[in-house]
Write a protein that holds these residues in place. Structure first.
Motif, PDB file in Angstrom:
ATOM      1  N   GLN A 240       0.833  -1.189   0.000  1.00 27.12           N
ATOM      2  CA  GLN A 240       0.000   0.000   0.000  1.00 27.12           C
ATOM      3  C   GLN A 240       0.878   1.252   0.000  1.00 27.12           C
ATOM      4  OE1 GLN A 240      -2.107   1.263   3.603  1.00 27.12           O
ATOM      5  NE2 GLN A 240      -3.991   1.167   2.439  1.00 27.12           N
ATOM      6  N   ILE A 241       0.490   2.257  -0.763  1.00 27.86           N
ATOM      7  CA  ILE A 241       1.213   3.523  -0.788  1.00 27.86           C
ATOM      8  C   ILE A 241       0.456   4.515   0.080  1.00 27.86           C
ATOM      9  CG2 ILE A 241       1.984   5.430  -2.253  1.00 27.86           C
ATOM     10  CD1 ILE A 241       2.304   3.400  -4.521  1.00 27.86           C
ATOM     11  N   LEU A 242       1.117   4.968   1.125  1.00 27.59           N
ATOM     12  CA  LEU A 242       0.496   5.821   2.136  1.00 27.59           C
ATOM     13  C   LEU A 242       1.100   7.220   2.074  1.00 27.59           C
ATOM     14  CD1 LEU A 242      -1.441   5.677   4.704  1.00 27.59           C
ATOM     15  CD2 LEU A 242       0.656   5.394   6.031  1.00 27.59           C
ATOM     16  N   PHE A 243       0.241   8.236   2.067  1.00 26.72           N
ATOM     17  CA  PHE A 243       0.680   9.627   2.146  1.00 26.72           C
ATOM     18  C   PHE A 243       0.298  10.145   3.532  1.00 26.72           C
ATOM     19  CE2 PHE A 243      -0.303   9.964  -2.668  1.00 26.72           C
ATOM     20  CZ  PHE A 243       0.906   9.368  -2.980  1.00 26.72           C
ATOM     21  N   PRO A 244       1.230  10.135   4.478  1.00 35.87           N
ATOM     22  CA  PRO A 244       0.877  10.486   5.862  1.00 35.87           C
ATOM     23  C   PRO A 244       0.571  11.975   6.048  1.00 35.87           C
ATOM     24  CG  PRO A 244       2.943   9.253   5.755  1.00 35.87           C
ATOM     25  CD  PRO A 244       2.617   9.711   4.368  1.00 35.87           C
ATOM     26  N   THR A 245      -0.434  12.230   6.858  1.00 35.57           N
ATOM     27  CA  THR A 245      -0.733  13.588   7.323  1.00 35.57           C
ATOM     28  C   THR A 245      -0.982  13.503   8.820  1.00 35.57           C
ATOM     29  OG1 THR A 245      -3.131  13.356   7.017  1.00 35.57           O
ATOM     30  CG2 THR A 245      -1.876  14.177   5.146  1.00 35.57           C
ATOM     31  N   TRP A 246      -0.938  14.628   9.486  1.00 30.93           N
ATOM     32  CA  TRP A 246      -1.307  14.653  10.903  1.00 30.93           C
ATOM     33  C   TRP A 246      -2.652  15.356  11.039  1.00 30.93           C
ATOM     34  CZ3 TRP A 246       4.164  16.213  10.460  1.00 30.93           C
ATOM     35  CH2 TRP A 246       5.024  15.173  10.768  1.00 30.93           C
ATOM     36  N   PRO A 247      -3.655  14.773  11.745  1.00 35.02           N
ATOM     37  CA  PRO A 247      -3.566  13.476  12.425  1.00 35.02           C
ATOM     38  C   PRO A 247      -3.527  12.319  11.424  1.00 35.02           C
ATOM     39  CG  PRO A 247      -5.798  14.320  12.538  1.00 35.02           C
ATOM     40  CD  PRO A 247      -4.980  15.406  11.931  1.00 35.02           C
ATOM     41  N   LEU A 248      -2.881  11.225  11.839  1.00 34.67           N
ATOM     42  CA  LEU A 248      -2.625  10.116  10.929  1.00 34.67           C
ATOM     43  C   LEU A 248      -3.887   9.467  10.381  1.00 34.67           C
ATOM     44  CD1 LEU A 248       0.436   8.414  12.644  1.00 34.67           C
ATOM     45  CD2 LEU A 248       0.378   9.379  10.348  1.00 34.67           C
ATOM     46  N   LYS A 249      -4.973   9.528  11.145  1.00 28.92           N
ATOM     47  CA  LYS A 249      -6.200   8.877  10.668  1.00 28.92           C
ATOM     48  C   LYS A 249      -6.767   9.574   9.429  1.00 28.92           C
ATOM     49  CE  LYS A 249      -9.227  11.405  13.870  1.00 28.92           C
ATOM     50  NZ  LYS A 249     -10.179  11.266  14.991  1.00 28.92           N
ATOM     51  N   GLN A 250      -6.232  10.769   9.105  1.00 25.79           N
ATOM     52  CA  GLN A 250      -6.653  11.473   7.892  1.00 25.79           C
ATOM     53  C   GLN A 250      -5.721  11.213   6.714  1.00 25.79           C
ATOM     54  OE1 GLN A 250      -7.128  15.642   8.774  1.00 25.79           O
ATOM     55  NE2 GLN A 250      -8.727  15.289  10.295  1.00 25.79           N
ATOM     56  N   SER A 251      -4.757  10.301   6.895  1.00 26.37           N
ATOM     57  CA  SER A 251      -3.812   9.984   5.829  1.00 26.37           C
ATOM     58  C   SER A 251      -4.547   9.419   4.609  1.00 26.37           C
ATOM     59  CB  SER A 251      -2.769   8.978   6.315  1.00 26.37           C
ATOM     60  OG  SER A 251      -1.983   9.539   7.348  1.00 26.37           O
ATOM     61  N   ILE A 252      -3.948   9.618   3.450  1.00 25.18           N
ATOM     62  CA  ILE A 252      -4.557   9.155   2.206  1.00 25.18           C
ATOM     63  C   ILE A 252      -3.562   8.266   1.463  1.00 25.18           C
ATOM     64  CG2 ILE A 252      -6.109  11.108   1.953  1.00 25.18           C
ATOM     65  CD1 ILE A 252      -4.059  12.404   0.099  1.00 25.18           C
ATOM     66  N   LYS A 366      -3.732  11.265 -20.304  1.00 28.19           N
ATOM     67  CA  LYS A 366      -4.865  11.840 -19.576  1.00 28.19           C
ATOM     68  C   LYS A 366      -4.615  11.657 -18.091  1.00 28.19           C
ATOM     69  CE  LYS A 366      -7.447   7.514 -20.048  1.00 28.19           C
ATOM     70  NZ  LYS A 366      -8.681   6.866 -20.551  1.00 28.19           N
ATOM     71  N   LEU A 367      -5.325  12.427 -17.300  1.00 27.63           N
ATOM     72  CA  LEU A 367      -5.216  12.305 -15.849  1.00 27.63           C
ATOM     73  C   LEU A 367      -6.560  11.855 -15.299  1.00 27.63           C
ATOM     74  CD1 LEU A 367      -3.414  12.717 -13.341  1.00 27.63           C
ATOM     75  CD2 LEU A 367      -4.331  15.035 -13.178  1.00 27.63           C
ATOM     76  N   VAL A 368      -6.554  10.762 -14.541  1.00 31.98           N
ATOM     77  CA  VAL A 368      -7.798  10.201 -14.032  1.00 31.98           C
ATOM     78  C   VAL A 368      -7.786  10.175 -12.510  1.00 31.98           C
ATOM     79  CG1 VAL A 368      -8.090   8.752 -16.077  1.00 31.98           C
ATOM     80  CG2 VAL A 368      -6.938   7.817 -14.071  1.00 31.98           C
ATOM     81  N   ASN A 369      -8.979  10.069 -11.963  1.00 29.82           N
ATOM     82  CA  ASN A 369      -9.112   9.921 -10.515  1.00 29.82           C
ATOM     83  C   ASN A 369     -10.339   9.080 -10.214  1.00 29.82           C
ATOM     84  OD1 ASN A 369      -8.556  10.315  -7.755  1.00 29.82           O
ATOM     85  ND2 ASN A 369     -10.011  12.004  -7.644  1.00 29.82           N
ATOM     86  N   LYS A 370     -10.181   8.171  -9.275  1.00 22.39           N
ATOM     87  CA  LYS A 370     -11.289   7.320  -8.844  1.00 22.39           C
ATOM     88  C   LYS A 370     -11.338   7.362  -7.325  1.00 22.39           C
ATOM     89  CE  LYS A 370     -13.228   2.706  -9.579  1.00 22.39           C
ATOM     90  NZ  LYS A 370     -13.040   1.392 -10.229  1.00 22.39           N
ATOM     91  N   PRO A 371     -12.532   7.480  -6.725  1.00 21.97           N
ATOM     92  CA  PRO A 371     -12.620   7.525  -5.267  1.00 21.97           C
ATOM     93  C   PRO A 371     -11.891   6.357  -4.625  1.00 21.97           C
ATOM     94  CG  PRO A 371     -14.754   8.017  -6.241  1.00 21.97           C
ATOM     95  CD  PRO A 371     -13.849   7.599  -7.366  1.00 21.97           C
ATOM     96  N   SER A 372     -11.157   6.668  -3.588  1.00 23.15           N
ATOM     97  CA  SER A 372     -10.365   5.653  -2.892  1.00 23.15           C
ATOM     98  C   SER A 372     -11.032   5.303  -1.575  1.00 23.15           C
ATOM     99  CB  SER A 372      -8.952   6.191  -2.634  1.00 23.15           C
ATOM    100  OG  SER A 372      -8.182   5.269  -1.900  1.00 23.15           O
ATOM    101  N   PRO A 373     -10.972   4.038  -1.145  1.00 20.56           N
ATOM    102  CA  PRO A 373     -11.533   3.662   0.153  1.00 20.56           C
ATOM    103  C   PRO A 373     -10.735   4.288   1.283  1.00 20.56           C
ATOM    104  CG  PRO A 373     -10.247   1.859  -0.757  1.00 20.56           C
ATOM    105  CD  PRO A 373     -10.345   2.906  -1.826  1.00 20.56           C
ATOM    106  N   SER A 374     -11.240   4.164   2.478  1.00 19.87           N
ATOM    107  CA  SER A 374     -10.565   4.700   3.661  1.00 19.87           C
ATOM    108  C   SER A 374      -9.165   4.108   3.772  1.00 19.87           C
ATOM    109  CB  SER A 374     -11.373   4.378   4.922  1.00 19.87           C
ATOM    110  OG  SER A 374     -10.633   4.698   6.083  1.00 19.87           O
ATOM    111  N   THR A 375      -8.146   4.932   3.539  1.00 20.20           N
ATOM    112  CA  THR A 375      -6.773   4.443   3.542  1.00 20.20           C
ATOM    113  C   THR A 375      -6.372   3.947   4.920  1.00 20.20           C
ATOM    114  OG1 THR A 375      -6.223   5.980   1.784  1.00 20.20           O
ATOM    115  CG2 THR A 375      -4.383   5.095   3.052  1.00 20.20           C
ATOM    116  N   TRP A 376      -6.755   4.693   5.938  1.00 22.44           N
ATOM    117  CA  TRP A 376      -6.353   4.313   7.300  1.00 22.44           C
ATOM    118  C   TRP A 376      -6.983   2.981   7.706  1.00 22.44           C
ATOM    119  CZ3 TRP A 376      -2.147   5.511   9.145  1.00 22.44           C
ATOM    120  CH2 TRP A 376      -1.863   5.523  10.499  1.00 22.44           C
ATOM    121  N   MET A 377      -8.220   2.758   7.275  1.00 18.99           N
ATOM    122  CA  MET A 377      -8.893   1.480   7.536  1.00 18.99           C
ATOM    123  C   MET A 377      -8.146   0.337   6.837  1.00 18.99           C
ATOM    124  SD  MET A 377     -11.572  -0.367   8.621  1.00 18.99           S
ATOM    125  CE  MET A 377     -12.926   0.765   8.942  1.00 18.99           C
ATOM    126  N   THR A 378      -7.830   0.538   5.556  1.00 21.69           N
ATOM    127  CA  THR A 378      -7.123  -0.485   4.789  1.00 21.69           C
ATOM    128  C   THR A 378      -5.741  -0.749   5.370  1.00 21.69           C
ATOM    129  OG1 THR A 378      -8.291   0.229   2.800  1.00 21.69           O
ATOM    130  CG2 THR A 378      -6.342  -1.123   2.472  1.00 21.69           C
TER     131      THR A 378
END
Length: 405
Positions: A240-252, A366-378
């Motif tokens: 999994q590729i994680l982009f950490p933010t503080w607070p960590l539960k908001q990481s994407i 092209k640049l695409v985006n698809k909704p991602s599930p809860s990263t912190w949950m995964t």
């Protein structure tokens, strides 16, 4: 009582994560940007010009150009020492030239590659997966990380010098075995910066295509990627590729599946870019990156759950996880990368000669985006899966040992 709590945690979180992960399948992938007709024509004209130039007799370089080529090669070699130096170099460049947004994506993805490499020598995986598989997987990650840097970093330095002098220096690209594809994109970008997402989209395509023939499609790595063990690590959500933010539960972040498929890797790169540069997250993630130097240990972003200090072995295996945290007075071992992996890849580096189908590439622009599930949950569900397999393996070995006594 303890067993029932363990089962409740695992049997609640893991199935719930599977349900959460199912939701994105009901969402369409959204196209954020795509190549215009004008850009398409500009690119095709530029590629024709480069092809004609490459077919002509080479003229000897002037002394100042020779010195620049020598300096860029030396600087690339200096920072292509290991994952830690590469990751740092990408961020340093981005801080100087924030308009080249791909360099920040490269920094964050390279960070995650380092975390994954360290995981291979961490608390759980050496007890779950075979040592030979772990070494081969490290070699693949390290080689890919190094090959991309060897191709991309000279481009960044050529841009830096072009920006300083006000003159495009990308006619020197072939001295670094850079693909005519990305050379043409850089030439257009330098002449007219307002090209939307043309440059980062092209950089994603270029780097994934660059490693396709020279790494992913080699027999050695095709065998690795097709193995049952590799499929197991995908199920465990190890990559999994994680982009950490503080607070960590908001990481994407995103899950990296289907690595052997070029189209999927390009789509993943596009989705990662779209995810990283969301307005509400980009500044927070950049602040984290500058505040915390990359070591390869997951304690970089979560020192409450991880430690780089090797723990003394327990007589009996113990569960350390409890939903979205570790239990009191416990931490998961996540070593510093350079403490556990001493060797790195330093070549040979092959020419980037992948560009042979213009129409295929133009369709990918092209640049695409698809909704991602809860990263912190995964992320935490993945940790629980790994720990569950680890504990099961340990208990089985204990039972086998006791029966033999």
């Amino acid at each position: 009582m303890m067993t029932s709590k363990r089962l409740f945690t695992k049997l609640t979180l893991i199935p719930f994560e599977l349900v959460i992960n199912a939701f994105p399948f009901f969402h369409r992938e959204k196209v954020i940007w795509q190549l215009s007709k004008e850009q398409r024509m500009l690119l095709q004209d530029e590629w024709k010009r480069i092809k004609r130039r490459n077919g002509e007799v080479k003229i000897n370089l002037q002394s100042n150009s020779k010195e620049l080529v020598r300096r860029i090669k030396a600087e690339t070699k200096r920072y292509n020492k290991n994952n830690v130096t590469r990751t740092s170099a990408y961020l340093t460049f981005y801080n100087k030239h924030p308009e080249i947004s791909w360099s920040f994506l490269a920094h964050m993805v390279s960070r995650n590659a380092g975390y994954f490499m360290s995981d291979l020598k961490g608390e759980f995986l050496p007890h779950i997966l075979e040592e030979t598989f772990l070494t081969k997987l490290y070699d693949m990650l390290e080689k890919g990380n190094s090959m991309i840097f060897e191709d991309a970093y000279p481009q960044l330095l050529l841009y830096e010098e072009s920006k300083r002098t006000g003159i495009s220096l990308f006619h020197l690209s072939h001295h670094f075995n850079v693909s005519p594809f990305i050379e043409g994109v850089w030439e257009i970008y330098i002449r007219q910066e307002n090209q939307g997402f043309l440059l980062p989209v092209a950089q994603i395509i270029n780097e994934q295509s660059h490693i396709e023939k020279a790494l992913v499609q080699t027999e050695e790595y095709k065998e690795l990627l097709n193995s049952i063990t590799y499929r197991l690590q995908e199920w465990l959500k190890l990559s999994q590729i994680l982009f950490p933010t503080w607070p960590l539960k908001q990481s994407i972040g995103r899950n990296m599946n289907h690595f052997k498929n070029l189209n999927e890797r390009i789509r993943l790169g596009q989705n990662l870019y779209s995810t990283l540069f969301q307005t509400q997250f980009a500044t927070k993630i950049h602040r984290f990156a500058n505040a915390i130097p990359h070591t390869g240990s997951r304690c970089d972003y979560d020192h409450n759950s991880f430690t780089a200090i090797y723990p003394s072995p327990d007589k009996f295996p113990k569960e350390k996880l409890s939903f979205f945290k570790v239990k009191n007075n416990t931490k998961i071992y996540s070593p510093f990368l350079l403490d556990v992996w001493k060797h790195s890849f330093s070549g040979p580096y092959l020419d980037s000669n992948w560009f042979d189908d213009e129409e295929y590439v133009l369709k990918k622009m092209k640049l695409v985006n698809k909704p991602s599930p809860s990263t912190w949950m995964t992320y935490w569900s993945g940790l629980h899966k790994i720990e569950s397999v680890f504990l099961f393996n340990k208990y089985c070995k204990m039972l086998k040992k006791n029966r033999n006594l």
